[in-house]
Design a protein around this motif. Structure first.
Motif, PDB file in Angstrom:
ATOM      1  N   ILE A  11      -9.051   0.817  -6.122  1.00 39.10           N
ATOM      2  CA  ILE A  11      -8.565   0.393  -7.543  1.00 39.10           C
ATOM      3  C   ILE A  11      -8.996  -1.862  -7.130  1.00 39.10           C
ATOM      4  CG2 ILE A  11      -6.493  -0.939  -9.403  1.00 39.10           C
ATOM      5  CD1 ILE A  11      -5.089   1.867  -8.104  1.00 39.10           C
ATOM      6  N   ASP A  12      -9.670  -2.166  -8.555  1.00 36.76           N
ATOM      7  CA  ASP A  12     -10.181  -3.415  -8.096  1.00 36.76           C
ATOM      8  C   ASP A  12     -10.003  -3.667  -9.591  1.00 36.76           C
ATOM      9  OD1 ASP A  12     -11.754  -5.683  -7.962  1.00 36.76           O
ATOM     10  OD2 ASP A  12     -13.835  -4.037  -8.126  1.00 36.76           O
ATOM     11  N   VAL A  35      -2.483   8.530  -8.136  1.00 34.68           N
ATOM     12  CA  VAL A  35      -2.835   6.668  -8.431  1.00 34.68           C
ATOM     13  C   VAL A  35      -1.821   6.770  -7.198  1.00 34.68           C
ATOM     14  CG1 VAL A  35      -3.053   3.988  -9.085  1.00 34.68           C
ATOM     15  CG2 VAL A  35      -4.068   6.530 -10.644  1.00 34.68           C
ATOM     16  N   THR A  36      -1.865   5.250  -5.972  1.00 31.02           N
ATOM     17  CA  THR A  36      -1.567   5.036  -5.031  1.00 31.02           C
ATOM     18  C   THR A  36      -1.218   3.507  -5.430  1.00 31.02           C
ATOM     19  OG1 THR A  36      -1.406   6.765  -3.826  1.00 31.02           O
ATOM     20  CG2 THR A  36      -0.958   4.714  -2.877  1.00 31.02           C
ATOM     21  N   ARG A  37      -0.094   2.979  -5.736  1.00 28.88           N
ATOM     22  CA  ARG A  37       0.057   1.554  -6.019  1.00 28.88           C
ATOM     23  C   ARG A  37       0.429   1.218  -5.330  1.00 28.88           C
ATOM     24  NH1 ARG A  37      -2.183  -3.059  -8.158  1.00 28.88           N
ATOM     25  NH2 ARG A  37      -1.172  -4.390  -9.282  1.00 28.88           N
ATOM     26  N   GLY A  51      -4.661  -0.507  -4.514  1.00 31.25           N
ATOM     27  CA  GLY A  51      -3.638   0.837  -4.958  1.00 31.25           C
ATOM     28  C   GLY A  51      -5.269   1.544  -4.817  1.00 31.25           C
ATOM     29  N   TYR A  52      -5.076   3.067  -5.098  1.00 32.07           N
ATOM     30  CA  TYR A  52      -6.074   3.921  -4.691  1.00 32.07           C
ATOM     31  C   TYR A  52      -6.135   5.165  -5.724  1.00 32.07           C
ATOM     32  CZ  TYR A  52      -6.896   0.678  -0.422  1.00 32.07           C
ATOM     33  OH  TYR A  52      -7.230   0.302   1.039  1.00 32.07           O
ATOM     34  N   MET A  53      -7.389   5.726  -5.739  1.00 28.89           N
ATOM     35  CA  MET A  53      -7.161   7.008  -7.351  1.00 28.89           C
ATOM     36  C   MET A  53      -7.210   7.692  -6.042  1.00 28.89           C
ATOM     37  SD  MET A  53      -9.522   5.099 -10.685  1.00 28.89           S
ATOM     38  CE  MET A  53     -10.213   4.353  -9.332  1.00 28.89           C
ATOM     39  N   ARG A  54      -6.834   9.199  -6.388  1.00 34.63           N
ATOM     40  CA  ARG A  54      -7.721  10.360  -5.460  1.00 34.63           C
ATOM     41  C   ARG A  54      -7.836  11.361  -6.477  1.00 34.63           C
ATOM     42  NH1 ARG A  54      -4.747  14.765  -3.311  1.00 34.63           N
ATOM     43  NH2 ARG A  54      -2.855  13.726  -4.245  1.00 34.63           N
ATOM     44  N   SER A 108       5.290   0.824   3.426  1.00 34.96           N
ATOM     45  CA  SER A 108       6.158   0.592   2.895  1.00 34.96           C
ATOM     46  C   SER A 108       6.558   1.470   1.088  1.00 34.96           C
ATOM     47  CB  SER A 108       5.683  -0.716   1.848  1.00 34.96           C
ATOM     48  OG  SER A 108       6.289  -1.257   0.338  1.00 34.96           O
ATOM     49  N   ALA A 109       7.516   1.291   0.686  1.00 34.06           N
ATOM     50  CA  ALA A 109       8.713   2.198   0.705  1.00 34.06           C
ATOM     51  C   ALA A 109       8.391   1.863  -0.998  1.00 34.06           C
ATOM     52  CB  ALA A 109      10.186   2.310   0.940  1.00 34.06           C
ATOM     53  N   GLU A 110       8.121   0.503  -1.345  1.00 33.20           N
ATOM     54  CA  GLU A 110       7.899   0.121  -2.531  1.00 33.20           C
ATOM     55  C   GLU A 110       6.313   0.421  -2.589  1.00 33.20           C
ATOM     56  OE1 GLU A 110      10.129  -2.100  -4.187  1.00 33.20           O
ATOM     57  OE2 GLU A 110      10.898  -1.793  -2.850  1.00 33.20           O
ATOM     58  N   THR A 111       5.343   1.538  -2.236  1.00 30.75           N
ATOM     59  CA  THR A 111       4.195   2.519  -2.900  1.00 30.75           C
ATOM     60  C   THR A 111       4.453   3.568  -3.017  1.00 30.75           C
ATOM     61  OG1 THR A 111       2.817   1.515  -0.667  1.00 30.75           O
ATOM     62  CG2 THR A 111       2.310   2.901  -1.846  1.00 30.75           C
ATOM     63  N   ALA A 112       3.840   3.574  -4.620  1.00 29.00           N
ATOM     64  CA  ALA A 112       4.124   5.097  -5.602  1.00 29.00           C
ATOM     65  C   ALA A 112       2.759   5.218  -5.897  1.00 29.00           C
ATOM     66  CB  ALA A 112       4.708   3.973  -7.219  1.00 29.00           C
ATOM     67  N   VAL A 113       3.601   6.859  -5.615  1.00 26.23           N
ATOM     68  CA  VAL A 113       2.102   7.786  -5.533  1.00 26.23           C
ATOM     69  C   VAL A 113       2.742   8.202  -7.135  1.00 26.23           C
ATOM     70  CG1 VAL A 113       0.496   9.792  -4.973  1.00 26.23           C
ATOM     71  CG2 VAL A 113       2.131   7.984  -3.221  1.00 26.23           C
ATOM     72  N   VAL A 114       1.666   8.015  -8.025  1.00 27.83           N
ATOM     73  CA  VAL A 114       2.139   8.634  -9.340  1.00 27.83           C
ATOM     74  C   VAL A 114       0.876   9.946  -9.500  1.00 27.83           C
ATOM     75  CG1 VAL A 114       2.231   7.865 -11.796  1.00 27.83           C
ATOM     76  CG2 VAL A 114       2.883   6.029 -10.142  1.00 27.83           C
ATOM     77  N   PRO A 115       1.194  10.633  -9.750  1.00 25.35           N
ATOM     78  CA  PRO A 115       0.578  12.199 -10.397  1.00 25.35           C
ATOM     79  C   PRO A 115      -0.558  11.815 -11.405  1.00 25.35           C
ATOM     80  CG  PRO A 115       2.757  12.975 -10.864  1.00 25.35           C
ATOM     81  CD  PRO A 115       2.422  11.815 -10.201  1.00 25.35           C
ATOM     82  N   TRP A 116      -1.910  12.427 -11.889  1.00 27.83           N
ATOM     83  CA  TRP A 116      -2.780  12.621 -12.511  1.00 27.83           C
ATOM     84  C   TRP A 116      -1.939  13.962 -13.934  1.00 27.83           C
ATOM     85  CZ3 TRP A 116      -5.521   8.202 -13.696  1.00 27.83           C
ATOM     86  CH2 TRP A 116      -6.391   7.635 -12.653  1.00 27.83           C
TER      87      TRP A 116
END
Length: 169
Positions: free
Chosen positions: A133-134, A75-77, A84-87, A52-60
């Motif tokens: 992410i939980d 963080v991918t959300r 979402g997931y934290m990398r 999805s293009a709606e998935t944001a990837v935000v750097p720490w």
């Protein structure tokens, strides 16, 4: 007319149990083991980004605390999917008997307290780790994500400090 009543149902239950026992015996005798699906967070994160293009990837942001200055990742959300997931790369390992890391999600649609995004551990050995992410509550407008170090099991409200932060908006 067919026989019915408690006696027939009783025998059907025992027959079903016997068939299940035979099936279990056969699969274990011929070496067939049930396959449990293993969850791969790295692959799941990649699929979420691709889906999805709606998935944001935000750097720490670069951490200001010296002990964790080398931490990086993102963080991918996806808010629509509530996934979402934290990398994280370079996050120091923790001893789960002494402390655990906890993710917090700041949501502009909620009260002043951030949403608990889950408690997690970083194993020894370094390298990159991807953690699902939980979120304990629905998050509709995440503004930021932050990681703290807390007592084992986490806390309801953190006293900080914020170790790693990612601004979403």
């Amino acid at each position: 007319s067919r026989p019915s009543g408690p006696g027939v149902r009783h025998h059907l239950g025992w027959a079903a149990a016997a068939m299940l026992a035979v099936a279990l015996f056969i699969t274990t005798r011929i070496g067939v083991e049930p396959q449990l699906a293993t969850f791969d967070p790295v692959n799941a994160r990649a699929q979420l980004i691709a889906a999805s293009a709606e998935t944001a990837v935000v750097p720490w942001a670069p951490p200001a605390i010296e002990d964790i200055a080398a931490v990086s990742g993102d963080v991918t959300r996806n808010d629509d999917l509530q996934q979402g997931y934290m990398r994280l790369t370079g996050m120091p390992a923790n001893n789960p008997e002494r402390s655990q890391y906890q993710l917090w999600i700041v949501d502009s649609d909620r009260d002043k307290n951030p949403v608990d995004g889950g408690v997690f551990d970083i194993p020894p050995g370094g390298g990159e780790i991807v953690i699902p992410i939980d979120a304990k509550l629905r998050v509709s407008e995440p503004e930021a994500f932050a990681i703290t170090r807390e007592k084992p099991g986490g806390v309801v409200v953190s006293a900080g400090p914020l170790l790693v932060v990612a601004a979403a908006g």
